[in-house]
Design an enzyme around this catalytic site. Structure first.
Site, short mmCIF file in Angstrom:
data_model
loop_
_atom_site.label_atom_id
_atom_site.label_comp_id
_atom_site.label_asym_id
_atom_site.label_seq_id
_atom_site.Cartn_x
_atom_site.Cartn_y
_atom_site.Cartn_z
N GLU A 184 53.32 54.18 54.19
CA GLU A 184 52.11 54.31 53.38
C GLU A 184 51.65 55.77 53.31
O GLU A 184 51.20 56.23 52.28
CB GLU A 184 50.99 53.41 53.91
CG GLU A 184 51.24 51.93 53.66
CD GLU A 184 51.37 51.58 52.17
OE1 GLU A 184 50.87 52.33 51.32
OE2 GLU A 184 52.00 50.56 51.86
N ASP A 227 45.50 50.16 45.07
CA ASP A 227 46.18 51.42 44.77
C ASP A 227 46.22 51.58 43.25
O ASP A 227 45.77 50.71 42.50
CB ASP A 227 47.57 51.49 45.41
CG ASP A 227 48.63 50.84 44.54
OD1 ASP A 227 48.29 49.88 43.83
OD2 ASP A 227 49.78 51.31 44.56
N CYS A 277 47.77 38.45 29.45
CA CYS A 277 47.26 39.83 29.54
C CYS A 277 46.19 40.10 28.48
O CYS A 277 46.45 40.04 27.27
CB CYS A 277 48.43 40.80 29.38
SG CYS A 277 47.91 42.52 29.33
N TYR A 299 42.34 52.59 51.30
CA TYR A 299 43.58 52.00 50.79
C TYR A 299 44.60 51.81 51.91
O TYR A 299 45.18 50.73 52.07
CB TYR A 299 44.20 52.87 49.66
CG TYR A 299 45.62 52.44 49.46
CD1 TYR A 299 45.90 51.24 48.82
CD2 TYR A 299 46.68 53.16 50.04
CE1 TYR A 299 47.20 50.78 48.72
CE2 TYR A 299 47.97 52.70 49.95
CZ TYR A 299 48.22 51.51 49.28
OH TYR A 299 49.50 51.03 49.21
S1 SF4 Z 1 51.80 42.45 29.16
FE1 SF4 Z 1 52.27 44.60 29.27
S2 SF4 Z 1 50.30 45.60 29.60
FE2 SF4 Z 1 50.02 43.43 30.08
S3 SF4 Z 1 50.36 43.27 32.29
FE3 SF4 Z 1 52.32 42.88 31.29
S4 SF4 Z 1 53.34 44.89 31.22
FE4 SF4 Z 1 51.17 45.24 31.62
#
Ligand code: SF4
Length: 291
Positions: A38, A139, A210, A121
């Protein structure tokens, strides 16, 4: 916000299958090995850390072994990892571990963060990765993954905010081992898939969850991010001067440092910095050595 349980499950399954084989993740890696890794991985990529890490642990397999040698040996062995003050801090941490904890890396976050050179961290990472304890490990990679998947922004703020820590805590599994696996899994996802410049969304296990992707990848509109320029900086100059001293078993005459970095004002400034920081020791009027 996407379903946190689904997000965690996907990341944990992906990590099980895709985690890089790294020595500090081996079940046999000691807490000391995790702590060393680390320190080295702060600001230095894995590929550059690996050879130095191996040599370091073979020379000093326990904190007491490192604490027993002069600080100069640590600076020399640090090689070209950069930010060499970390070598001094790791030496100081080893010494404190010997003095306060009978030579064993302590498992508790509070004891870890009290060691020299150990911040939030590193204390959370060692408690989590070496001892399987439940901690929020924030991190840059974890922060970027959470920013994108949950908050829908490309990058987190420069410093960790209270809201961000609250969000990260809410994502943490209750069970300590699972929490530790989430920490290392989300970190790995940020390191190899959800990378800063060109995320590999087509291979991402959480692409459909996402928020940043779902929003159409809105451009980052926060404060300017720190650049990585290095050429001609004081940091490069200090690295060059330390490199000359590392190469020599004997004290080095000032003229060798002049040859290594011709710009006189900058060289002197950097030399003064290295001496003040305890990374270089003057020997007589015109020579220098590692401490
Ligand atoms: S879809 Fe793309 S931006 Fe979203 S978490 Fe996965 S790699 Fe990252």
């Amino acid at each position: 916000m996407s379903d946190p349980a689904e997000l965690r499950t996907r990341v944990l399954e992906w990590y099980d299958e895709h985690a890089r084989d790294l020595p500090w993740r081996e079940p046999s890696a000691s807490p000391w090995a995790v702590l060393v890794s680390e320190f080295m991985l702060q600001q230095t990529p894995v590929a550059r850390v690996l050879p130095v890490y191996e040599q370091w642990l073979s020379a000093w397999p326990r904190p007491a072994d490192l604490a027993a040698v002069p600080t100069g040996a640590a600076v020399r062995a640090w090689g070209r990892l950069g930010y060499p003050r970390r070598a001094l801090r790791l030496h100081a941490a080893a010494t404190a571990i010997v003095e306060r904890h009978a030579g064993e890396v302590p498992p508790a976050y509070e004891d870890l963060i009290a060691l020299p050179g150990v911040g939030d961290y590193t204390a959370a990472a060692v408690a989590s990765f070496a001892f399987g304890r439940r901690h929020v490990v924030l991190d840059t990679n974890v922060r970027r993954v959470v920013a994108r998947t949950v908050s829908g922004v490309e990058f987190p703020s420069a410093a960790v905010t209270r809201a961000e820590r609250y969000l990260a805590t809410s994502l943490l599994p209750d069970e300590p081992r699972e929490a530790a696996a989430w920490a290392v899994g989300s970190m790995e996802l940020g390191a190899v898939v959800c990378v800063a410049a060109a995320p590999r969304c087509s291979t991402c296990p959480v692409a459909d969850l996402c928020a940043w992707r779902a929003a159409g990848y809105p451009a980052y509109d926060g404060p300017a991010r720190r650049g990585q320029s290095y050429d001609g900086t004081d940091r490069q100059c200090r690295g060059r001067l330390l490199g000359v001293l590392r190469e020599s078993a004997e004290p080095v005459h000032r003229s060798s440092l002049e040859a290594a970095w011709p710009a006189a004002d900058q060289r002197q400034r950097c030399l003064d910095w290295l001496v003040t920081d305890g990374l270089v020791a003057p020997v007589g009027e015109d020579a220098f050595a590692l401490p």
